[in-house]
Structures are given as structure tokens and as C-alpha cells.
Motif scaffolding. Sequence first.
Motif, PDB file in Angstrom:
ATOM      1  N   ASP A 214      56.243  43.190  42.084  1.00  0.00           N
ATOM      2  CA  ASP A 214      55.454  43.100  40.855  1.00  0.00           C
ATOM      3  C   ASP A 214      54.289  44.071  40.960  1.00  0.00           C
ATOM      4  N   ILE A 215      54.166  44.910  39.942  1.00  0.00           N
ATOM      5  CA  ILE A 215      53.112  45.929  39.931  1.00  0.00           C
ATOM      6  C   ILE A 215      52.303  45.785  38.648  1.00  0.00           C
ATOM      7  N   ARG A 216      50.993  45.835  38.807  1.00  0.00           N
ATOM      8  CA  ARG A 216      50.104  45.889  37.647  1.00  0.00           C
ATOM      9  C   ARG A 216      48.998  46.874  37.999  1.00  0.00           C
ATOM     10  N   MET A 217      48.807  47.866  37.141  1.00  0.00           N
ATOM     11  CA  MET A 217      47.798  48.889  37.404  1.00  0.00           C
ATOM     12  C   MET A 217      47.246  49.402  36.086  1.00  0.00           C
ATOM     13  N   SER A 218      46.206  50.164  36.179  1.00  0.00           N
ATOM     14  CA  SER A 218      45.620  50.745  34.979  1.00  0.00           C
ATOM     15  C   SER A 218      45.286  52.207  35.239  1.00  0.00           C
ATOM     16  N   GLY A 219      45.271  52.962  34.142  1.00  0.00           N
ATOM     17  CA  GLY A 219      44.975  54.382  34.230  1.00  0.00           C
ATOM     18  C   GLY A 219      45.378  55.081  32.950  1.00  0.00           C
TER      19      GLY A 219
ATOM     20  N   LEU B  90      44.989  52.496  29.918  1.00  0.00           N
ATOM     21  CA  LEU B  90      46.194  51.729  29.636  1.00  0.00           C
ATOM     22  C   LEU B  90      46.487  50.812  30.815  1.00  0.00           C
ATOM     23  N   ALA B  91      47.018  49.638  30.514  1.00  0.00           N
ATOM     24  CA  ALA B  91      47.459  48.727  31.567  1.00  0.00           C
ATOM     25  C   ALA B  91      48.975  48.852  31.666  1.00  0.00           C
ATOM     26  N   PHE B  92      49.452  48.957  32.867  1.00  0.00           N
ATOM     27  CA  PHE B  92      50.868  49.161  33.149  1.00  0.00           C
ATOM     28  C   PHE B  92      51.335  47.999  33.995  1.00  0.00           C
ATOM     29  N   GLN B  93      52.357  47.297  33.515  1.00  0.00           N
ATOM     30  CA  GLN B  93      52.922  46.189  34.281  1.00  0.00           C
ATOM     31  C   GLN B  93      54.423  46.396  34.350  1.00  0.00           C
ATOM     32  N   ALA B  94      54.989  46.218  35.526  1.00  0.00           N
ATOM     33  CA  ALA B  94      56.423  46.435  35.714  1.00  0.00           C
ATOM     34  C   ALA B  94      56.887  45.726  36.978  1.00  0.00           C
TER      35      ALA B  94
ATOM     36  N   GLU C 285      45.973  46.655  40.367  1.00  0.00           N
ATOM     37  CA  GLU C 285      45.442  45.312  40.222  1.00  0.00           C
ATOM     38  C   GLU C 285      46.352  44.308  40.922  1.00  0.00           C
ATOM     39  N   LEU C 286      47.641  44.675  41.043  1.00  0.00           N
ATOM     40  CA  LEU C 286      48.617  43.799  41.678  1.00  0.00           C
ATOM     41  C   LEU C 286      49.721  44.659  42.288  1.00  0.00           C
ATOM     42  N   PHE C 287      50.073  44.362  43.495  1.00  0.00           N
ATOM     43  CA  PHE C 287      51.201  45.010  44.179  1.00  0.00           C
ATOM     44  C   PHE C 287      51.778  43.952  45.109  1.00  0.00           C
ATOM     45  N   THR C 288      52.681  43.137  44.580  1.00  0.00           N
ATOM     46  CA  THR C 288      53.175  41.983  45.311  1.00  0.00           C
ATOM     47  C   THR C 288      54.684  42.027  45.497  1.00  0.00           C
ATOM     48  N   PRO C 289      55.153  42.258  46.715  1.00  0.00           N
ATOM     49  CA  PRO C 289      56.592  42.160  46.968  1.00  0.00           C
ATOM     50  C   PRO C 289      57.057  40.722  46.768  1.00  0.00           C
ATOM     51  N   GLY C 290      58.222  40.568  46.144  1.00  0.00           N
ATOM     52  CA  GLY C 290      58.768  39.237  45.868  1.00  0.00           C
ATOM     53  C   GLY C 290      59.734  38.792  46.938  1.00  0.00           C
ATOM     54  N   GLN C 291      60.566  37.856  46.582  1.00  0.00           N
ATOM     55  CA  GLN C 291      61.562  37.297  47.491  1.00  0.00           C
ATOM     56  C   GLN C 291      62.762  38.232  47.583  1.00  0.00           C
ATOM     57  N   VAL C 292      63.221  38.522  48.784  1.00  0.00           N
ATOM     58  CA  VAL C 292      64.390  39.382  48.998  1.00  0.00           C
ATOM     59  C   VAL C 292      65.629  38.648  48.511  1.00  0.00           C
ATOM     60  N   ARG C 293      66.459  39.368  47.741  1.00  0.00           N
ATOM     61  CA  ARG C 293      67.739  38.814  47.269  1.00  0.00           C
ATOM     62  C   ARG C 293      68.869  39.545  47.977  1.00  0.00           C
ATOM     63  N   LEU C 294      69.706  38.773  48.663  1.00  0.00           N
ATOM     64  CA  LEU C 294      70.828  39.363  49.381  1.00  0.00           C
ATOM     65  C   LEU C 294      72.055  39.408  48.481  1.00  0.00           C
TER      66      LEU C 294
ATOM     67  N   ASP D 128      58.642  49.088  55.049  1.00  0.00           N
ATOM     68  CA  ASP D 128      57.181  49.183  54.976  1.00  0.00           C
ATOM     69  C   ASP D 128      56.747  50.586  54.564  1.00  0.00           C
ATOM     70  N   ALA D 129      57.406  51.595  55.128  1.00  0.00           N
ATOM     71  CA  ALA D 129      57.082  52.973  54.769  1.00  0.00           C
ATOM     72  C   ALA D 129      57.391  53.224  53.298  1.00  0.00           C
ATOM     73  N   MET D 130      58.458  52.654  52.811  1.00  0.00           N
ATOM     74  CA  MET D 130      58.824  52.846  51.411  1.00  0.00           C
ATOM     75  C   MET D 130      57.799  52.180  50.490  1.00  0.00           C
ATOM     76  N   LEU D 131      57.368  50.985  50.828  1.00  0.00           N
ATOM     77  CA  LEU D 131      56.333  50.318  50.035  1.00  0.00           C
ATOM     78  C   LEU D 131      55.052  51.144  50.034  1.00  0.00           C
ATOM     79  N   SER D 132      54.749  51.717  51.177  1.00  0.00           N
ATOM     80  CA  SER D 132      53.570  52.582  51.277  1.00  0.00           C
ATOM     81  C   SER D 132      53.720  53.816  50.393  1.00  0.00           C
ATOM     82  N   GLU D 133      54.922  54.382  50.334  1.00  0.00           N
ATOM     83  CA  GLU D 133      55.167  55.560  49.490  1.00  0.00           C
ATOM     84  C   GLU D 133      54.978  55.226  48.011  1.00  0.00           C
ATOM     85  N   ILE D 134      55.436  54.048  47.604  1.00  0.00           N
ATOM     86  CA  ILE D 134      55.251  53.633  46.209  1.00  0.00           C
ATOM     87  C   ILE D 134      53.770  53.469  45.914  1.00  0.00           C
TER      88      ILE D 134
END
Length: 163
Positions: A90-95, A128-132, A71-80, A53-59
Motif C-alpha cells: 500500500d502506497i500513499r504519497m503526495s507531490g 496531488l495525493a497519490f494512492q495505489a 505518507e504510507l509505504f506498507t507491505p501487505g500479506q504475502v500471497r502464495l 528488500d532491495a526491490m522494496l528499497s528501489e521502489i
Amino acid sequence: IEQGRTQEEKLRTAFREKIQQSQNLELLRSQKVRVMGEVAKLERQLPGKAEMDAMLSEINQAGVSRGLQFELFTPGQVRLTEHYAELPIDIRMSGGYHALAGFVSDIANLPRIVTVDHLMITRQKESLAFQAVAHTYRYLDAAERQQFLAQQSEASKQKGRSP
């Protein structure tokens, strides 16, 4: 007699190989110690479940501090996997361009391992829109490792049953 000669030659060859291995044994032991130290160092870069949680907050904070609009900050399914768990986000932002580049740089400089892929930058009207997809990694606790091994065992059993 011929069998004895053949056997003797095989034994001499094996003996020479063992001598070469024994001469490098100390070097190999020191390399093993060094590699184990590197592995331990890398494992310390992997957070545990409690630290995710702290790491997600840092990002998130890295983007906000650069003035980016999420615009989007969605953690996906954990893969073991056998040694770690991967969490795609999934991240989508603008700036602005420099803010986006600074954000990626900030993520690269985090004390934990985070990778960014599927990067797409598109032009909007005034920004610019940034998606990654950012991937964070953490070590597996004992229960998760057992769960993964059980899944692998079950999958191999299923594979063995299929025609």
C-alpha cells in the motif's frame, strides 16, 4: 464384416491424425524450446526472498528521487500461488503531477516485475495525493512450494468433507 469396416475406418482416421502430428513434430519441438527460453527469461525477472528488500528499497527510492513525500509505504500479506509469491504494497504519497507520473514510469522500468493498481489521484491544496497498491512478485523456494501444495491438498480435503 461391418464391425471390421468400422474399425478399419477408425484406424485410418487415427493414422492420418498421427501422420499430421508427426509432420509438425519438429516445428512443435522448436516452439517448445523457444517458449521454455521465454519462461526462463521471465523467471529471472522474479527476485528471490533475499532480493525483496532491495526491490522494496528501489521502489521507495524511485519516489524519493522524484521529490515525492511518502505518507504510507506498507507491505501487505504475502500471497502464495503455485509458481510465485505476490507481495502487495500500500502506497500513499503526495507531490506534483509530473513527479507522480515519473514515479510510475520509474517503477515500470525496474528490472523486476512490479504492477500498480487501485490507483487514485486526488487534489490537495498545493499538490496531488497519490494512492495505489503496488504488487511485487518473487519466485517460490522449494519449502514455500511444498507449503503451498500442502495447503492446496488440505483445502481440497476440507472441500471434500463439507456437505
